[in-house]
Design an enzyme around this catalytic site. Structure first.
Site, mmCIF file in Angstrom:
data_model
loop_
_atom_site.group_PDB
_atom_site.id
_atom_site.type_symbol
_atom_site.label_atom_id
_atom_site.label_comp_id
_atom_site.label_asym_id
_atom_site.label_seq_id
_atom_site.Cartn_x
_atom_site.Cartn_y
_atom_site.Cartn_z
ATOM 1 N N ARG A 19 0.884 -1.180 0.005
ATOM 2 C CA ARG A 19 -0.008 0.100 -0.088
ATOM 3 C C ARG A 19 0.876 1.281 0.019
ATOM 4 O O ARG A 19 2.131 1.290 0.399
ATOM 5 C CB ARG A 19 -1.098 0.059 1.244
ATOM 6 C CG ARG A 19 -2.137 -0.851 1.121
ATOM 7 C CD ARG A 19 -3.170 -0.504 0.357
ATOM 8 N NE ARG A 19 -4.167 -1.380 0.448
ATOM 9 C CZ ARG A 19 -4.422 -2.314 -0.483
ATOM 10 N NH1 ARG A 19 -3.695 -2.614 -1.482
ATOM 11 N NH2 ARG A 19 -5.566 -3.157 -0.219
ATOM 12 N N HIS B 119 -2.081 0.806 -9.656
ATOM 13 C CA HIS B 119 -2.561 -0.147 -8.784
ATOM 14 C C HIS B 119 -3.375 -1.362 -9.756
ATOM 15 O O HIS B 119 -4.398 -1.667 -9.590
ATOM 16 C CB HIS B 119 -3.632 0.372 -7.993
ATOM 17 C CG HIS B 119 -3.865 -0.238 -6.780
ATOM 18 N ND1 HIS B 119 -4.197 0.296 -5.576
ATOM 19 C CD2 HIS B 119 -3.934 -1.518 -6.511
ATOM 20 C CE1 HIS B 119 -4.270 -0.836 -4.712
ATOM 21 N NE2 HIS B 119 -4.191 -1.917 -5.186
HETATM 22 C C1 GLV Z 1 -5.704 -4.807 -4.001
HETATM 23 O O1 GLV Z 1 -5.021 -3.990 -3.775
HETATM 24 C C2 GLV Z 1 -6.276 -5.913 -2.984
HETATM 25 O O2 GLV Z 1 -6.065 -5.288 -1.636
HETATM 26 O O3 GLV Z 1 -6.692 -6.884 -3.631
#
Ligand code: GLV
Length: 307
Positions: free
Chosen positions: A222, A270
């Site tokens: 993260r 992401h």
């Molecule tokens: C993506 O970041 C997830 O938590 O699946």
């Protein structure tokens, strides 16, 4: 029994369709059209507004639409009786294995560097980069798969986690006292940790001082794991040779953020591991049935650990 999908800013039609395909009689509501709040017993969430889940007096399960649950736990106002689950499926782990291997091989084989040479019509063959040691931070189910995948590609894998783990062919380390040892000879460092109060800002100046000079960082955990200024300093001082980032403190990454234009930062939006709607619907429905039958829920999170 009613299932609510609460994912602001996302088109959830495909998920609702996939769930209805599995069970056409399933009573699905899509936030903010929740109907009578007392009907809702199971909610699928991603980035819900804080306090919203407390509106459902009979809520039993809060199911994350991803592997991470930090987006749920950051809400200080969660209903106490509800159990939180995370999404675990083979597709999430497989994508992560391929992404990490791809990034490491790209770096090792200098593919991005050659792309820049190509733009400059510059011919300059070099040997691949030599480092072969990868340190994985986080050995949950995804970390474990990545460890196996990279070992099969002949990388030497070290693994670090909060609690001790015993994994075939992988040297493991645990707890803050063994972080130095885990990092010491790593050429590639991959953050796959859950975001908890213990891991927030773990990738900071102190951490970068422990790494081998010239190590390459990959953050797929993260954005909150990384101190952004400390990363910029570590790159400037060449303590790190580069970084590949898939997650950010603010997403989408603001247009004026310096990471966009940094020559030694490679970034992706992401997208290292993206939830597959059909597979997710099956997993979420399986737990919905478990809830209905009062059976143990799969992938229930440990509230003390926070993952
Ligand atoms: C993506 O970041 C997830 O938590 O699946």
């Amino acid at each position: 029994m009613t299932l609510l999908i609460l994912m602001p800013d996302r088109d959830v039609t495909a998920l609702a369709t996939a769930l209805n395909k599995i069970n056409p009689d399933l009573d699905i509501r899509i936030w903010p059209e929740v109907g009578p709040t007392q009907d809702i017993e199971y909610v699928i969430v991603w980035n819900h507004p804080s306090g919203e889940l407390n509106k459902f007096p009979n809520l039993k399960v809060i199911a994350s639409y991803g592997a991470g649950v930090d987006h749920i736990l950051k809400d200080p106002d969660l209903p106490e009786q509800a159990i939180i689950t995370r999404l675990v499926d083979d597709s999430l782990s497989r994508q992560m294995c391929e992404y990490i291997a791809g990034v490491i091989l790209n770096q090792r084989l200098r593919l991005t560097e050659y792309r820049e040479y190509q733009a400059a019509t510059h011919w300059s063959p070099k040997a691949p980069r030599s480092g072969n040691v990868v340190c994985l931070l986080g050995l949950g189910n995804i970390g474990l798969e990545v460890a196996r995948y990279l070992t099969n590609l002949n990388f030497t894998v070290r693994g670090w986690s909060q609690s001790p783990k015993d994994i075939d062919r992988i040297k493991t380390f645990h707890g803050p006292n063994q972080l130095d040892a885990a990092l010491t000879d790593a050429d590639y460092i991959v953050c796959l940790l859950p975001l908890t109060p213990q891991t927030t800002n773990i990738l900071d100046k102190t951490f970068f001082h422990k790494t081998k000079k010239g190590a390459y960082l990959i953050n797929v955990g993260r954005g909150g794991h990384l101190n952004e200024d400390d990363l910029m300093d570590a790159l400037y001082q060449e303590q790190l040779s580069g970084a590949c980032l898939d997650v950010f403190r603010t997403e989408p990454l603001p247009e004026d953020h310096p990471f966009w234009r940094h020559p030694r930062i490679y970034l992706t939006p992401h997208s290292a591991s993206v939830t597959n709607i059909g597979l997710a619907a099956r997993k979420l429905y399986e737990n919905y049935l478990n809830m209905q039958k009062n059976l143990p829920l799969l992938n229930r999170i440990n509230m003390t650990k926070g993952y």
